[in-house]
Design a protein around this motif. Structure first.
Motif, PDB file in Angstrom:
ATOM      1  N   LYS A  45      45.099  46.050  43.239  1.00 14.22           N
ATOM      2  CA  LYS A  45      46.402  46.163  42.572  1.00 14.22           C
ATOM      3  C   LYS A  45      46.760  47.633  42.498  1.00 14.22           C
ATOM      4  O   LYS A  45      45.966  48.458  42.021  1.00 14.22           O
ATOM      5  CB  LYS A  45      46.306  45.625  41.129  1.00 14.22           C
ATOM      6  N   ASP A  46      47.960  47.965  42.904  1.00 16.03           N
ATOM      7  CA  ASP A  46      48.425  49.360  42.814  1.00 16.03           C
ATOM      8  C   ASP A  46      47.439  50.336  43.428  1.00 16.03           C
ATOM      9  O   ASP A  46      47.180  51.397  42.867  1.00 16.03           O
ATOM     10  CB  ASP A  46      48.644  49.774  41.352  1.00 16.03           C
ATOM     11  N   GLY A  47      46.884  49.961  44.490  1.00 14.14           N
ATOM     12  CA  GLY A  47      45.991  50.886  45.180  1.00 14.14           C
ATOM     13  C   GLY A  47      44.617  51.008  44.562  1.00 14.14           C
ATOM     14  O   GLY A  47      43.776  51.792  45.001  1.00 14.14           O
ATOM     15  N   ILE A  48      44.367  50.244  43.501  1.00 12.61           N
ATOM     16  CA  ILE A  48      43.022  50.319  42.897  1.00 12.61           C
ATOM     17  C   ILE A  48      42.291  49.003  43.138  1.00 12.61           C
ATOM     18  O   ILE A  48      42.865  47.925  43.002  1.00 12.61           O
ATOM     19  CB  ILE A  48      43.132  50.586  41.384  1.00 12.61           C
ATOM     20  N   THR A  49      41.040  49.124  43.497  1.00 16.20           N
ATOM     21  CA  THR A  49      40.223  47.927  43.728  1.00 16.20           C
ATOM     22  C   THR A  49      39.557  47.507  42.432  1.00 16.20           C
ATOM     23  O   THR A  49      39.049  48.350  41.684  1.00 16.20           O
ATOM     24  CB  THR A  49      39.131  48.229  44.758  1.00 16.20           C
ATOM     25  N   TYR A  50      39.595  46.216  42.181  1.00 15.73           N
ATOM     26  CA  TYR A  50      38.976  45.697  40.968  1.00 15.73           C
ATOM     27  C   TYR A  50      37.833  44.749  41.298  1.00 15.73           C
ATOM     28  O   TYR A  50      37.927  43.961  42.233  1.00 15.73           O
ATOM     29  CB  TYR A  50      39.995  44.925  40.126  1.00 15.73           C
ATOM     30  N   LEU A  51      36.799  44.840  40.516  1.00 12.75           N
ATOM     31  CA  LEU A  51      35.689  43.896  40.625  1.00 12.75           C
ATOM     32  C   LEU A  51      35.828  42.913  39.477  1.00 12.75           C
ATOM     33  O   LEU A  51      35.939  43.313  38.326  1.00 12.75           O
ATOM     34  CB  LEU A  51      34.350  44.641  40.523  1.00 12.75           C
ATOM     35  N   ASN A  52      35.839  41.600  39.791  1.00  9.40           N
ATOM     36  CA  ASN A  52      35.906  40.581  38.741  1.00  9.40           C
ATOM     37  C   ASN A  52      34.587  39.847  38.651  1.00  9.40           C
ATOM     38  O   ASN A  52      34.105  39.305  39.645  1.00  9.40           O
ATOM     39  CB  ASN A  52      36.999  39.547  39.063  1.00  9.40           C
ATOM     40  N   ILE A  53      34.044  39.856  37.470  1.00  3.28           N
ATOM     41  CA  ILE A  53      32.829  39.047  37.254  1.00  3.28           C
ATOM     42  C   ILE A  53      33.292  37.823  36.472  1.00  3.28           C
ATOM     43  O   ILE A  53      33.769  37.948  35.346  1.00  3.28           O
ATOM     44  CB  ILE A  53      31.777  39.813  36.434  1.00  3.28           C
ATOM     45  N   PHE A 155      23.424  47.817  34.649  1.00  6.80           N
ATOM     46  CA  PHE A 155      23.470  46.474  35.211  1.00  6.80           C
ATOM     47  C   PHE A 155      22.659  45.546  34.321  1.00  6.80           C
ATOM     48  O   PHE A 155      21.490  45.794  34.070  1.00  6.80           O
ATOM     49  CB  PHE A 155      22.860  46.463  36.622  1.00  6.80           C
ATOM     50  N   ASN A 156      23.302  44.493  33.871  1.00  9.46           N
ATOM     51  CA  ASN A 156      22.635  43.631  32.914  1.00  9.46           C
ATOM     52  C   ASN A 156      22.713  42.188  33.374  1.00  9.46           C
ATOM     53  O   ASN A 156      23.430  41.851  34.318  1.00  9.46           O
ATOM     54  CB  ASN A 156      23.322  43.797  31.551  1.00  9.46           C
ATOM     55  N   PHE A 157      21.938  41.338  32.724  1.00 20.26           N
ATOM     56  CA  PHE A 157      22.112  39.907  32.918  1.00 20.26           C
ATOM     57  C   PHE A 157      21.932  39.271  31.557  1.00 20.26           C
ATOM     58  O   PHE A 157      21.259  39.811  30.694  1.00 20.26           O
ATOM     59  CB  PHE A 157      21.086  39.342  33.908  1.00 20.26           C
ATOM     60  N   SER A 158      22.558  38.148  31.351  1.00 16.96           N
ATOM     61  CA  SER A 158      22.384  37.534  30.043  1.00 16.96           C
ATOM     62  C   SER A 158      22.564  36.034  30.118  1.00 16.96           C
ATOM     63  O   SER A 158      23.358  35.529  30.901  1.00 16.96           O
ATOM     64  CB  SER A 158      23.401  38.112  29.067  1.00 16.96           C
ATOM     65  N   ILE A 159      21.789  35.319  29.305  1.00 10.31           N
ATOM     66  CA  ILE A 159      21.982  33.869  29.295  1.00 10.31           C
ATOM     67  C   ILE A 159      22.878  33.421  28.152  1.00 10.31           C
ATOM     68  O   ILE A 159      23.198  32.267  28.008  1.00 10.31           O
ATOM     69  CB  ILE A 159      20.629  33.120  29.197  1.00 10.31           C
ATOM     70  N   GLY A 160      23.280  34.375  27.342  1.00 13.85           N
ATOM     71  CA  GLY A 160      24.153  34.020  26.226  1.00 13.85           C
ATOM     72  C   GLY A 160      24.934  35.234  25.807  1.00 13.85           C
ATOM     73  O   GLY A 160      24.787  36.313  26.374  1.00 13.85           O
ATOM     74  N   ASP A 161      25.752  35.069  24.802  1.00 10.86           N
ATOM     75  CA  ASP A 161      26.605  36.173  24.409  1.00 10.86           C
ATOM     76  C   ASP A 161      25.876  37.165  23.527  1.00 10.86           C
ATOM     77  O   ASP A 161      25.775  36.978  22.324  1.00 10.86           O
ATOM     78  CB  ASP A 161      27.827  35.619  23.664  1.00 10.86           C
ATOM     79  N   ASN A 162      25.350  38.198  24.127  1.00  9.69           N
ATOM     80  CA  ASN A 162      24.799  39.253  23.287  1.00  9.69           C
ATOM     81  C   ASN A 162      25.555  40.549  23.544  1.00  9.69           C
ATOM     82  O   ASN A 162      25.038  41.644  23.424  1.00  9.69           O
ATOM     83  CB  ASN A 162      23.296  39.443  23.549  1.00  9.69           C
ATOM     84  N   SER A 163      26.811  40.373  23.925  1.00 10.60           N
ATOM     85  CA  SER A 163      27.608  41.545  24.298  1.00 10.60           C
ATOM     86  C   SER A 163      27.752  42.512  23.139  1.00 10.60           C
ATOM     87  O   SER A 163      27.940  43.694  23.341  1.00 10.60           O
ATOM     88  CB  SER A 163      28.988  41.108  24.777  1.00 10.60           C
ATOM     89  N   ALA A 164      27.657  42.001  21.914  1.00  8.73           N
ATOM     90  CA  ALA A 164      27.818  42.891  20.760  1.00  8.73           C
ATOM     91  C   ALA A 164      26.822  44.026  20.796  1.00  8.73           C
ATOM     92  O   ALA A 164      27.121  45.144  20.388  1.00  8.73           O
ATOM     93  CB  ALA A 164      27.660  42.086  19.482  1.00  8.73           C
ATOM     94  N   ILE A 179      25.550  41.165  36.106  1.00  4.15           N
ATOM     95  CA  ILE A 179      25.329  40.626  37.443  1.00  4.15           C
ATOM     96  C   ILE A 179      24.832  39.194  37.287  1.00  4.15           C
ATOM     97  O   ILE A 179      23.780  38.954  36.709  1.00  4.15           O
ATOM     98  CB  ILE A 179      24.285  41.462  38.197  1.00  4.15           C
ATOM     99  N   GLY A 180      25.631  38.269  37.804  1.00 10.72           N
ATOM    100  CA  GLY A 180      25.273  36.872  37.563  1.00 10.72           C
ATOM    101  C   GLY A 180      24.679  36.163  38.754  1.00 10.72           C
ATOM    102  O   GLY A 180      24.839  34.958  38.907  1.00 10.72           O
ATOM    103  N   GLU A 181      23.957  36.881  39.592  1.00  6.73           N
ATOM    104  CA  GLU A 181      23.427  36.225  40.798  1.00  6.73           C
ATOM    105  C   GLU A 181      22.461  35.108  40.437  1.00  6.73           C
ATOM    106  O   GLU A 181      22.385  34.108  41.145  1.00  6.73           O
ATOM    107  CB  GLU A 181      22.771  37.263  41.723  1.00  6.73           C
ATOM    108  N   TRP A 182      21.793  35.219  39.328  1.00  7.76           N
ATOM    109  CA  TRP A 182      20.755  34.261  38.975  1.00  7.76           C
ATOM    110  C   TRP A 182      21.316  32.889  38.643  1.00  7.76           C
ATOM    111  O   TRP A 182      20.590  31.894  38.643  1.00  7.76           O
ATOM    112  CB  TRP A 182      19.933  34.786  37.788  1.00  7.76           C
ATOM    113  N   SER A 183      22.611  32.790  38.316  1.00  4.83           N
ATOM    114  CA  SER A 183      23.131  31.462  37.995  1.00  4.83           C
ATOM    115  C   SER A 183      23.727  30.763  39.196  1.00  4.83           C
ATOM    116  O   SER A 183      24.162  29.620  39.112  1.00  4.83           O
ATOM    117  CB  SER A 183      24.172  31.557  36.873  1.00  4.83           C
TER     118      SER A 183
END
Lengths: 373, 233, 337
Positions: A45-53, A155-164, A179-183
């Motif tokens: 978008k607008d010349g900027i590349t975005y990564l969506n997880i 780079f993290n991985f999580s099985i639940g919401d520990n974003s806090a 990084i959600g490769e494991w799911s």
């Protein structure tokens, strides 16, 4: 000669232009989704590349979006920006090490959780030379160190919401990438996450071509395996206190077995989650399975046989075809969970070697080890 | 004969509860001990039972020092009844009575004749098959007394046996104890608060104060004397 | 001691029930075996079911019985010792000590290296050592302070300390090890070989004989400390012996079967409801029979006959035991002892 070279070059150029876009991460397009993986996508978008997880963790309600900025002046445009290429990063998972190793980005890795679980020799050397810092527990990494040592992304991985727990990192300007490769359930889907790493290290082309080769080899070898007449029966899991714990149906491993033309005995059991099976049932249904992929830490068959009087009667034990995921000697790490994630082609080759040894006679097992007597 | 010569009875050496306790208790005699609450009657009895160690002095039973007896030997010589702690309610009365066998290591050392004598004397025939929890306080009191007696000891020490009993029950129990002392030649020492002083036959009255254990003689004003002693503390 | 005909009849029913349940337990399993195949499997060594019946089901049924007897006796003795209906075999803290030992072996390999000791040998060994250590500490405390209430609190304290150390070990261990420890703590009636069954039987027998010989003093205990002492019972010595025999039995049980909840707590209560007597000899027999019946029944449920899956025995004993206890409490209208 020269003209031939020119012609060939022109043809290659033209064919390059005609390459279907799902084989190349073409950032000229506005939207790009991976072929196998479901957890990420790219956008422009607008010349900027975005990564969506898409699913930072299972059941999460929102998507992560990162703006990938290569020029200093653009940093202010997006709220969650990552400056690429990353030169200093940290991770909580050894599988990420696998991806980085393929892309030759080991030197930019500055810290990792649980360093004793790393399999890669290069990384182990760097750890020993104090070039890589121990971050502690994967759910409670050393956040302060990361902030004060200019880590550019975690780079993290999580099985639940520990974003806090990681808001403090984000507030300090260190983006946390889940990084959600494991799911992912398909082996190639997990490997495809190499493209995310490729983008972050500004090595898209390298990532693309690596993945292409992996996919090609994987599919080719699978085809070969499927031409074989027999499909050996395989069981997996191990015994604890009289209960046999086997991995769940429809999982990642099940796909591997299918593609290696192996017949997983319990593939039709209708249960979700991992199975707790009664040993009687195991013996009844699986005593004729010729291969056993064991999940315990025993390195030889002797101690396995002592676990239960029915184990020595299993066909796989009698035929001496019990395998284990290989551990490298100097660490507690399991190569299967590190390199194996990004190289499903090699894992498949191992499995084919185990089930159909006549196909790749010279191949040496990399991820599995046979338990000796 | 039990001879006590206790200089001091105490929980804490610096503060003795009672001093100057000298007395002789002989078989064939009944001893009523009066005293204010908390004066040390129960403690004295517990000392005799070997449950309380805090005393300075001497206690002998038939010439042998109390501390020289083993627990079992003592249980064959002295039987006690205390105001007990909570007890397992699922004892059947007849089972509880059988506990009296324990000092003898045998299942039926209790003389059958004596057993029926005690049960009859305390009106327990109808209750034998009931659970302890079904009994009234007074009935339980009688059961405890019965067990105590069935221990077949020569010396029986009772701590407030008349507690929880109505007038009629109390009279009957008193009467029964007196009969027991006379006919079976037992020595019974009991503590009580009831004022019907009885000096006939071999019944003795004593008063425990903080300074002494006094015996009262039979006279017209013995009751007043007793009250005086009790109030002195 | 008079054994009434009603008691004899009751015991006969219980023994009959035991035989029936034993046969049921051996007959049912996750593989369906018809009656004919079953008998063939029993006697014919070449039959496919022979191995399953003899190597898996019969040892499982036998260990269920022994676990029931051991826990029943231990719970019974603990309830007498503390005169408290909430006491179970675990109140001394011996089981948590056993768990600590097992945790050290399973989880501690991250911190210490044990060379290679096979878990079948290592776990019971370490668990027993853990139980013994706690038992020894409790006896030391008891020698100095002879009060049962102190004993109770000491048991709770040791349990807490052990629990805390286990948490620490768990925190630093890998996912696989943690999983192994969790599986161990589910309890198990499986995999008892002859040697283990023998040790289990031995400890149950010792405990039973001890209680039988001291039946009268134990009854006196029920009447209260003061009463017991005046009856000539050496209260301190008996308490000491109860602690030792119960501790040993529970230690052996935990070492081989893992911690199994609720059995020791609920079985004496059931026994008291069915057999309303304080007679210790009768209660001993009753508690042993009911204990084995209870665990056998739970084991049948845990096996989930006909299904490939099976439940951890701990979950079943708790799910079945707790409501029974609740029912008894409500029925007797107060939690009297």
């Amino acid at each position: 000669m020269k003209s031939y070279g020119l012609v060939i070059a022109i043809i290659m150029l033209l064919s390059g232009c005609n390459t279907p876009n799902d084989k190349q991460t073409s950032i000229e397009k506005n939207q790009w989704s991976p072929k196998y993986a479901k957890g990420f996508s790219f956008e422009k978008k607008d010349g900027i590349t975005y990564l969506n997880i898409k699913n930072p963790w299972p059941g999460s309600i929102y998507t992560q979006q990162f703006a990938l900025i290569s020029k200093e002046k653009d940093l202010k445009k997006a709220s969650t920006a990552i400056k690429i290429p990353l030169k200093r990063w940290a991770t909580s998972s050894t599988s990420h090490v696998g991806f980085a190793q393929e892309l030759d980005e080991i030197n930019s890795l500055k810290a990792i959780s649980r360093t004793s679980y790393v399999s890669s020799k290069d990384v182990q050397n760097r750890i020993e030379n104090n070039e890589i810092r121990e971050l502690g527990q994967s759910n409670q990494p050393d956040v302060e160190w990361m902030i004060s040592n200019q880590i550019e992304a975690f780079f993290n991985f999580s099985i639940g919401d520990n974003s806090a727990e990681f808001t403090v990192l984000e507030k300090a300007g260190v983006p946390v990438i889940y990084i959600g490769e494991w799911s992912e359930q398909h082996p190639l889907a997990r490997a495809e996450w190499i493209k995310v790493f490729g983008l972050l290290f500004d090595k898209q082309k390298q990532a693309d071509s690596i993945f292409l080769k992996i996919e090609e080899d994987y599919l080719q070898w699978s085809e070969r395996a499927k031409t074989q007449d027999t499909s050996p029966k395989i069981i997996s899991g191990s015994l604890y206190n009289g209960i046999w714990y086997a991995p769940q149906k429809d999982s990642y491993m099940q796909k591997f077995y299918e593609d290696a033309h192996l017949d997983y005995i319990w593939k039709d059991l209708e249960y979700t989650g991992s199975l707790q099976l009664d040993m009687e049932f195991v013996f009844g249904t699986a005593k004729n399975a010729s291969i056993w992929l064991n999940s315990s830490e025993f390195q030889s068959i002797e101690p396995l046989m002592k676990l239960h009087p029915l184990i020595p009667k299993l066909s796989a034990v009698q035929k001496n075809k019990v395998y284990n995921t290989l551990k490298t000697n100097s660490s507690k790490g399991v190569l299967f969970y590190e390199k194996g994630v990004v190289r499903p082609d090699l894992v498949l080759k191992d499995l084919i070697q185990i089930g159909h040894p006549q196909l790749f006679k010279d191949h040496k097992l990399q991820f599995f080890a046979k338990l000796d007597r | 004969m039990i001879e006590i010569a206790i200089e001091q009875l105490y929980f804490d050496k610096a503060n003795p509860i009672a001093t100057g306790l000298n007395a002789c208790f002989t078989k064939g005699h009944l001893f009523y001990i009066y005293g204010r609450n908390g004066i040390g009657k129960t403690t004295l009895f517990k000392t005799l039972a070997g449950l309380h160690q805090g005393f300075k002095g001497q206690i002998t039973i038939e010439g042998i020092t109390l501390s020289d007896f083993s627990t079992q030997e003592r249980a064959r010589k002295l039987a006690f009844m205390f105001q007990t702690e909570t007890v397992y309610p699922f004892f059947k009365v007849h089972e509880y009575l059988e506990l009296a066998n324990i000092p003898y290591d045998k299942n039926d050392s209790i003389n059958d004749e004596f057993k029926s004598y005690v049960i009859k004397g305390l009106d327990l025939e109808k209750h034998l098959d009931r659970y302890l929890k079904e009994l009234s306080q007074g009935q339980f009191q009688k059961v405890k007394l019965a067990t105590c007696l069935l221990q077949m000891t020569d010396y029986i020490i009772l701590d407030e046996p008349f507690a929880h009993l109505d007038l009629v029950q109390k009279e009957r129990m008193n009467h029964f104890i007196q009969e027991l002392v006379k006919e079976k030649n037992k020595c019974v020492i009991l503590s009580t608060h009831h004022f019907d002083l009885d000096f006939k036959n071999n019944n003795h009255t004593l008063c425990l104060t903080s300074t002494q254990l006094t015996g009262l003689t039979n006279s017209e004003n013995s009751k007043e004397k007793l009250i005086q002693l009790l109030c002195a503390d | 001691m008079s054994i009434k005909t009603s008691h004899t009849r009751l015991f006969l029913y219980l023994i009959l029930g035991l035989i029936v349940l034993f046969c049921t337990n051996v007959f049912l399993g996750s593989i369906h075996i018809s009656i004919e195949e079953f008998f063939r499997g029993l006697y014919d060594a070449s039959s496919t079911n022979h191995l399953i019946i003899h190597a898996v089901r019969i040892p499982k049924a036998l260990s269920s019985i022994l676990i029931g007897i051991g826990l029943g006796l231990a719970g019974f003795l603990m309830q007498i010792l503390f005169r408290n209906p909430l006491s179970g075999p675990y109140v001394l803290g011996v089981t948590t000590g056993g768990s600590l030992g097992a945790a050290l072996f399973i989880l501690g390999s991250a911190l210490f290296s044990f060379g290679f000791i096979h878990p079948k040998f290592g776990i019971p060994l370490f668990s027993s050592l853990g139980s013994l250590a706690v038992l020894a500490m409790i006896l030391v405390v008891y020698k100095r302070i002879k009060d049962p209430m102190t004993l109770l609190i000491t048991g709770i304290l040791f349990s807490s300390i052990s629990g805390a150390v286990i948490s620490l070990l768990a925190y630093f261990s890998s996912a696989e090890r943690l999983r192994e420890f969790v599986f161990w703590s589910y309890g198990s009636t499986h995999l008892m070989n002859t040697y283990e069954l023998f040790l289990l039987a031995l400890s149950c027998v010792l405990c039973f004989v001890f209680a039988l010989k001291n039946a009268k003093p134990l009854e006196a205990f029920l009447a209260g400390d003061v009463m017991a002492k005046t009856l000539g019972v050496d209260v301190d010595k008996i308490r000491f012996q109860i602690i030792i025999f119960t501790g040993l039995t529970v230690g052996v049980l935990t070492a081989f079967a893992g911690p199994i909840a609720f059995v020791g707590l609920v079985v004496p209560h059931i026994s008291r409801q069915i057999l309303k007597t304080s007679n210790v000899r009768l209660q001993l027999i009753s508690v042993s029979l009911i204990g084995s019946l209870f665990v056998l029944a739970c084991d049948v449920v845990a096996t989930l006959p006909g299904s490939a899956l099976s439940l951890p025995i701990n979950a079943v004993t708790s799910i079945i035991g707790a409501p029974i206890l609740l029912f008894i409490v409500i029925k007797t209208k107060r939690f009297i002892f």
